[in-house]
Design a protein around this motif. Structure first.
Motif: not given
Length: 524
Positions: A274, A174-175, A270, A289, A214-216, A171, A221-222
């Motif tokens: 987050v 992220y990327n 971000f 990230l 971006c999402a985890n 969780e 989480h988007k």
């Protein structure tokens, strides 16, 4: 007798820390005492803030920034700027780079820039170039052609060790990655032209924006999509507050992601989002990230929250294309959802291609791409991480069956779309993949690199898109229901307390009313 203050020479990292503290509200006097420097020095750092951040953003090594104490320019500044631009592009593309290749390219730029004197791109020059820009390593193999599987395995093992040391859960990982989107490109009976929509009786119009997903690693989480358009306030936004859009919207004259926009997104969007998500899950407000080596991604020193708990980490250039999660089907799924959604909307409104294309605005596209992102399932995102974090599937026990937007699905919709009934399967495939390799950053030719190094910039207006975006002439509709929905949409889009699905319901209702009105008119 009072002693003379010892002269302190700050590193680039020290200056970045001072800039962050100034932004947090610390006074020049306090910082002067903490760092043992004069208040004038602190004020000079504040004055040169953007210059320092830009320099740090283009550096390759966090450790070297902690040692480097000056931003001493090269004797050949134009050549230095051209070489750095070229080097960053080659690294982002994964093209092979070596000392001899750099030397040959430097010699080319030296003469192409029309510089005077003799220039010898020696080993000493290359060493100084690397030192000036905190570049750790020049030699990079071709990631796309060679596919360094050994490097992939090494990185994945090191990254797993890293998240174990940092005690990070999926969780908290992220990327993010950018891509170009031709938002007004529709399939053709003959061919698909990048960024162009060809409709009989209308000229071709190029419409391109940059989108960052971006999402985890769990996919739960988007973040809202980050979108970069040309105009600060496109005409189709009308009275809409950009803060109330279903995406995070930025503007840049070429609709490209750049260092400044990325830094703003990281700090203002971000990090806060987050923190909020992790707090809601009862997790420590700590996250990483994972990014590729795009020229638009600042140095790790710049991408760090004030407390250092939320930070960036980079994929090695020779593995990014093989394992970056966003590129393992996530972005592709979002784009397919978007294009299928456009066709479905056209079908529901009962329009032919010509009228649909005329009415489609950037605002419509932003709502549709936001919905397309919402439709990307967590399982799609989790599966994209399996090369890096294979334990996610085991831990979460996820079912990896999902419904894809296939060519056959699109072909079925097209059979009922006036003007596109006979589009071939080949052209559908080309349309779905038309911008699959489109980067989110500007790729410069050698000529453009030279012009930029010489300080020659594109003089086009930041708001150029406002002049070229096709906005249909607004006809006042006498049907009370349609007028009500239009007014209600304008009102909701000015408010910040209405969630996206509510606004999308009204937009669907508007399409239904339009279709019914068309049927009524045709029967008269």
């Amino acid at each position: 007798m009072s002693g003379k203050r010892k002269r302190v020479v700050l590193t680039i990292k020290d200056k970045l820390d001072i800039i962050k503290k100034l932004e947090d509200g610390d006074s020049s006097k306090q910082l002067a005492v903490i760092y043992g420097i004069g208040e004038t020095t602190v004020r000079d750092i504040r004055k040169n803030k953007e210059k320092i951040i830009t320099y740090a953003s283009s550096s390759d090594s966090t450790s070297l920034l902690a040692k480097r104490k000056s931003m001493k320019p090269s004797m050949y500044e134009e050549l230095d700027r051209a070489m750095l631009e070229w080097f960053n592009q080659q690294r982002a593309k994964g093209n092979p780079i070596s000392g001899p290749i750099c030397a040959k390219r430097a010699e080319f730029f030296f003469y192409a820039l029309g510089m005077d004197g003799d220039f010898n791109p020696s080993a000493g020059w290359l060493t100084r170039f690397k030192q000036r820009h905190s570049i750790r390593e020049i030699n990079i193999r071709n990631e796309r052609l060679n596919g360094d599987e050994t490097a992939v395995e090494d990185f994945c093992n090191n990254f797993r060790d890293f998240i174990e040391r940092e005690n990070l859960q999926p969780e908290q990982i992220y990327n993010a990655d950018e891509t170009g989107l031709f938002w007004k490109c529709l399939p053709s009976r003959t061919s698909v032209i990048k960024g162009k929509c060809t409709v009989p009786g209308h000229k071709s119009v190029e419409e391109r924006i940059t989108i960052m997903c971006c999402a985890n690693a769990t996919g739960l989480h988007k973040l809202k999509l980050c979108v970069v358009g040309k105009a600060k306030k496109p005409r189709s936004f009308k009275s809409t507050d950009t803060l109330n859009l279903p995406v995070s919207y930025f503007s840049q004259k070429g609709a490209w992601m750049d260092l400044s926009i990325f830094r703003q997104w990281f700090n203002k969007i971000f990090v806060p989002q987050v923190r909020e998500y992790l707090r809601s899950k009862g997790l420590q407000e700590k996250a990483v990230l994972l990014l590729d080596n795009s020229p638009t991604h600042p140095n790790e020193n710049v991408l760090r929250s004030d407390d250092g708990q939320i930070f960036a980490k980079y994929l090695p250039p020779n593995v990014a294309s093989l394992i970056q999660p966003s590129n393992q089907g996530v972005i592709g799924m979002m784009k397919r959802n978007y294009r299928a959604g456009l066709l479905q909307n056209n079908l529901e409104e009962g329009n032919d291609l010509k009228s649909f294309w005329k009415k489609l605005t950037l605002l419509d596209a932003l709502y549709e791409i936001a919905m397309a992102w919402n439709l990307v399932k967590p399982v799609t995102i989790s599966r994209a991480w399996k090369k890096i974090l294979p334990m996610i599937e085991e831990k979460e026990g996820l079912d990896f069956d999902e419904e894809d937007i296939s060519v056959a699905t699109v072909a079925t919709i097209l059979q009922h779309t006036k003007g596109l009934e006979n589009v071939t399967i080949e052209n559908i495939e080309k349309w779905l993949e038309v911008d699959s390799t489109e980067p989110g950053y500007e790729v410069l030719t050698d000529s453009e690199i030279i012009r930029r190094a010489q300080g020659q910039t594109d003089e086009s207006s930041e708001n150029e898109e406002e002049e070229i975006e096709l906005i249909p002439e607004k006809h006042i509709n006498h049907a009370a229901a349609l007028q009500w929905t239009e007014n209600l949409l304008d009102y909701l889009e000015q408010q910040g307390d209405m969630i996206l699905p509510d606004r999308l319901v009204i937009r669907k209702l508007r399409a239904t009313i339009r279709n019914k009105q068309k049927m009524t008119n045709s029967s008269q």
